[in-house]
Design an enzyme around this catalytic site. Structure first.
Site, PDB file in Angstrom:
ATOM      1  CB  THR A 161     -24.040  18.046   4.419  1.00  0.00           C
ATOM      2  OG1 THR A 161     -24.917  19.069   4.880  1.00  0.00           O
ATOM      3  CG2 THR A 161     -24.728  17.252   3.314  1.00  0.00           C
ATOM      4  CG  HIS A 162     -21.202  20.928   6.494  1.00  0.00           C
ATOM      5  ND1 HIS A 162     -20.015  21.453   6.061  1.00  0.00           N
ATOM      6  CD2 HIS A 162     -22.069  21.032   5.446  1.00  0.00           C
ATOM      7  CE1 HIS A 162     -20.155  21.887   4.810  1.00  0.00           C
ATOM      8  NE2 HIS A 162     -21.383  21.626   4.406  1.00  0.00           N
ATOM      9  CB  SER A 283     -13.318   0.722  30.774  1.00  0.00           C
ATOM     10  OG  SER A 283     -12.589   1.325  31.818  1.00  0.00           O
ATOM     11  CD  GLU A 296     -12.246   3.306  19.836  1.00  0.00           C
ATOM     12  OE1 GLU A 296     -11.235   2.988  20.480  1.00  0.00           O
ATOM     13  OE2 GLU A 296     -13.326   3.606  20.384  1.00  0.00           O
ATOM     14  CE1 TYR A 323      16.297  -6.617  -6.714  1.00  0.00           C
ATOM     15  CE2 TYR A 323      18.652  -6.545  -6.292  1.00  0.00           C
ATOM     16  CZ  TYR A 323      17.365  -6.818  -5.867  1.00  0.00           C
ATOM     17  OH  TYR A 323      17.148  -7.280  -4.594  1.00  0.00           O
ATOM     18  CE  LYS A 331      11.043 -10.079  -1.898  1.00  0.00           C
ATOM     19  NZ  LYS A 331      11.375  -8.991  -2.848  1.00  0.00           N
TER      20      LYS A 331
HETATM   21  N1  ARG Z   1      15.748 -11.404  -2.517  1.00  0.00           N
HETATM   22  C1  ARG Z   1      16.018 -10.506  -3.595  1.00  0.00           C
HETATM   23  C2  ARG Z   1      14.924  -9.448  -3.626  1.00  0.00           C
HETATM   24  O1  ARG Z   1      13.914  -9.703  -3.118  1.00  0.00           O
HETATM   25  C3  ARG Z   1      16.046 -11.234  -4.904  1.00  0.00           C
HETATM   26  C4  ARG Z   1      16.781 -10.497  -5.963  1.00  0.00           C
HETATM   27  C5  ARG Z   1      18.241 -10.483  -5.651  1.00  0.00           C
HETATM   28  N2  ARG Z   1      18.993  -9.904  -6.686  1.00  0.00           N
HETATM   29  C6  ARG Z   1      20.237  -9.416  -6.510  1.00  0.00           C
HETATM   30  N3  ARG Z   1      20.806  -8.902  -7.540  1.00  0.00           N
HETATM   31  N4  ARG Z   1      20.784  -9.416  -5.323  1.00  0.00           N
HETATM   32  O2  ARG Z   1      15.048  -8.399  -4.161  1.00  0.00           O
END
Ligand code: ARG
Length: 463
Positions: A161-162, A283, A296, A323, A331
Site C-alpha cells: 500500500t502506498h 536502446s 508502456e 439528428y 463511428k
Molecule cells: N453518415 C451519416 C452519419 O453517420 C448518416 C446519417 C445522415 N443523415 C443526415 N441527415 N445527413 O451520421
C-alpha cells in the site's frame, strides 16, 4: 437514378450548386463507415422484407432488391466495389450501386426509412457483435492470467500500500485481483446490451412514418428485443455509444494499472519480474538496455480511450434534438476505441505468457519492511485477549526496537520481545514466517493458499 446534371449526390435534385470543395473534403465518412457494410445490408434486407410483408412493395421488387444487395455484399467482401466519396457514406454508396445493378426499382429501398435510423441500426448491430468479440478476447486474457496464477500459488511477495511493503501475499492472489477486474469488464460490456437492444429501424428521419410498417418484425429479424419507443429520441440517442466507450475506458484503465505495476517491478530497483526478449526492446545507444516498451504502450493507451469518451461526451453536450451532422463522428471514435482496446488485450495476453516472477527477489523484498507486524498484532489479540489498539501499540514498540537494533522482526531474540510483552514465548516466532502469514489469511477473499486455489477453480469452471 435520381441525380442532378453534375452527377452529384442523391439529394442533388434540389441542391443545384456544387457543394463547397471544403465540405466535400470533410463531409464524407465512407473511409470510416465502410466497415458497416455487412450490418447495412442485413438491415436493408430486413427492411425490404418487412415492406413486402406489409404490402408496401411487390414480391418482385423485394426479390430484385435482395438479389442486388447480396451481390453488393459479395462485391464489397471481395474488394470488387470501389467506394465513391461523392456519395458520402456507406448507405449512399450501397444505394447508388443498387441502382446500377437493378435500375430504378432500387429507389423503393428507402421507403419509410432514413439514413438517420439506418446508421444507428447498423452501429447497434456492430456494437453487439464487437462486444461479443471483446468478451472472447477478455476470456483469453483471463485464462492466461489464471495459468500464471496457478503456477504461482506458492510465490510469496510483498503486498503494497502506498508502494511500501504492507503485508505478504501470494503473487497468484495479486494476479487473481485482475481476474476479478477483467471479469467485471466482461459484465460491463454485456450489461450495456440491455439498453442497446432496441431496434431504431423505421423511425425514419425523426417522426416515424405514415406507411403502415411493422417495426416489431424488423426488430425481431435483426435480433433486437423490441423496437425503440420514441422516434425523436431514437435518432438523437448516442447513449449506447457512451456506454461502449466508457466500458472500453475502464478496461483500458485496468490494463494500464497492471502495466504500470509490471513496469515498476521490471525496473532494476525492484527486479521482481523478468520479461522474455519477445516483449522487450533495445536502446539505440545503450547496448545493455532491455526496455518494457510494450507495457508502456499499454499504460499509455488508456489516454486515448479516455480521450475518445470525452470527445463523444463533448459532441453530445448541448446538442439539440434530433439528428445533426455532429453525430457522424461517433463511428470513427468507436472504431478507434474498439481497435486499440483489442490490440491492447492481445498484447497483454502475449505479455502474460512471457513474464516470469523473480521468486528470490520477491521473497527477499517481502522479508524487509517489518511486513509481519500486523500478524504480530493479531497474535497478541488472539493469544492474550488484548484489544487490537493495544496490540497495535505493543507491536509498534517492537518494530521501533527492531529498527533501533537494525534487525528484522524474526532476528529479535525472545528476551527482546519479552521486554515489551512479558507474556510472549517462543511460540510467537511462527508469525514471522511469511508462508504462515500468507496462509493465515483464510477469511473469504483473503490470500490463503486454499482460497486462491478455490478461486482459480471457480474461474476455470466459469469458462
Ligand atoms: N453518415 C451519416 C452519419 O453517420 C448518416 C446519417 C445522415 N443523415 C443526415 N441527415 N445527413 O451520421
Amino acid at each position: 437514378m435520381t441525380k442532378n446534371k453534375n452527377n452529384q449526390a442523391i439529394w442533388g435534385t434540389r441542391i443545384k450548386n456544387r457543394t463547397s470543395s471544403h465540405f466535400q473534403k470533410v463531409g464524407n465518412s465512407i473511409d470510416i463507415d465502410k466497415r458497416l457494410y455487412k450490418e447495412d445490408i442485413v438491415g436493408s434486407i430486413a427492411h425490404v422484407e418487412m415492406l413486402f410483408k406489409q404490402k408496401i412493395i411487390s414480391f418482385k421488387i423485394k426479390n430484385k432488391i435482395i438479389y442486388g444487395l447480396n451481390k453488393i455484399e459479395k462485391e464489397i467482401s471481395n474488394k470488387k466495389l470501389e467506394f465513391n466519396k461523392k456519395y458520402e457514406d456507406i448507405h449512399m454508396n450501397i444505394e447508388k450501386r443498387l441502382f446500377q445493378i437493378i435500375g430504378e426499382e432500387a429507389g423503393y429501398i428507402h421507403t419509410a426509412r432514413s439514413r438517420n435510423d439506418q446508421v444507428i441500426t447498423d452501429l447497434k448491430i456492430w456494437i453487439k457483435s464487437s462486444t461479443k468479440y471483446i468478451n472472447i478476447v477478455l476470456d483469453k486474457v483471463i485464462s492466461s492470467t489464471l495459468k500464471l496464477a496457478e503456477k504461482n500459488i506458492d510465490t510469496i511477495m510483498p503486498g503494497f500500500t502506498h508502494l511500501k511493503n504492507a503485508q505478504a501475499i501470494s503473487f497468484a492472489h495479486y494476479l487473481m485481483a485482475y481476474v476479478e477486474m477483467f471479469n467485471r469488464d466482461k459484465k460491463r460490456f454485456i450489461n450495456n446490451l440491455d439498453n442497446l437492444d432496441e431496434s431504431p429501424l423505421g423511425v425514419a428521419a425523426l417522426t416515424g412514418t405514415s406507411f403502415s410498417i411493422d417495426r416489431h418484425y424488423t426488430a425481431r429479424k435483426l435480433g433486437f428485443k423490441k423496437p425503440t419507443n420514441n422516434s425523436v429520441d431514437t435518432v438523437s440517442d448516442r447513449d449506447f455509444v457512451l456506454d461502449f466507450l466508457y466500458s472500453v475506458s475502464v478496461c483500458s484503465m485496468h490494463i494500464s494499472r497492471i502495466a504500470e505495476e509490471l513496469i515498476i517491478w521490471n525496473s532494476d530497483a525492484f527486479n521482481l519480474i523478468n520479461l522474455s526478449d519477445k516483449v522487450v526492446t533495445g536502446s539505440s545507444i545503450m547496448p545493455q538496455k532491455k526496455n518494457p516498451d510494450l507495457l508502456e504502450y499499454l499504460r499509455g493507451k488508456s489516454g486515448s480511450a479516455y480521450g475518445n469518451l470525452f470527445s463523444m461526451l463533448t459532441i453530445l453536450k448541448g446538442l439539440p434534438l434530433s439528428y445533426f451532422k455532429d453525430l457522424q463522428d461517433d463511428k470513427e471514435i468507436i472504431f478507434k476505441s474498439n481497435d486499440t482496446l483489442l490490440d491492447c488485450l492481445k498484447i497483454f495476453d502475449e505479455l502474460l505468457k512471457n513474464l516470469n516472477p523473480n521468486k528470490k527477489e520477491m521473497i527477499k523484498l517481502a522479508n524487509t519492511g517489518y511486513i509481519t507486524a500486523t500478524d504480530l498484532a493479531d497474535y497478541l489479540v488472539k493469544n492474550f485477549s488484548m484489544p487490537f489498539r493495544k496490540a497495535y501499540q505493543k507491536t509498534a514498540a517492537i518494530v521501533n526496537l527492531a529498527e533501533k537494533k537494525k534487525k528484522r522482526l524474526d532476528e529479535l531474540s525472545i528476551e527482546d520481545l519479552k521486554k515489551i510483552e512479558p507474556k510472549l514465548t517462543n511460540d510467537v516466532l511462527k508469525v514471522f514466517d511469511l508462508r504462515n502469514s500468507v496462509d493465515s489469511k483464510k477469511s473469504y477473499g483473503g490470500t490463503s493458499f486454499e482460497n486462491i486455489k478455490k478461486m482459480i477453480i471457480k474461474y476455470k469452471k466459469q469458462k
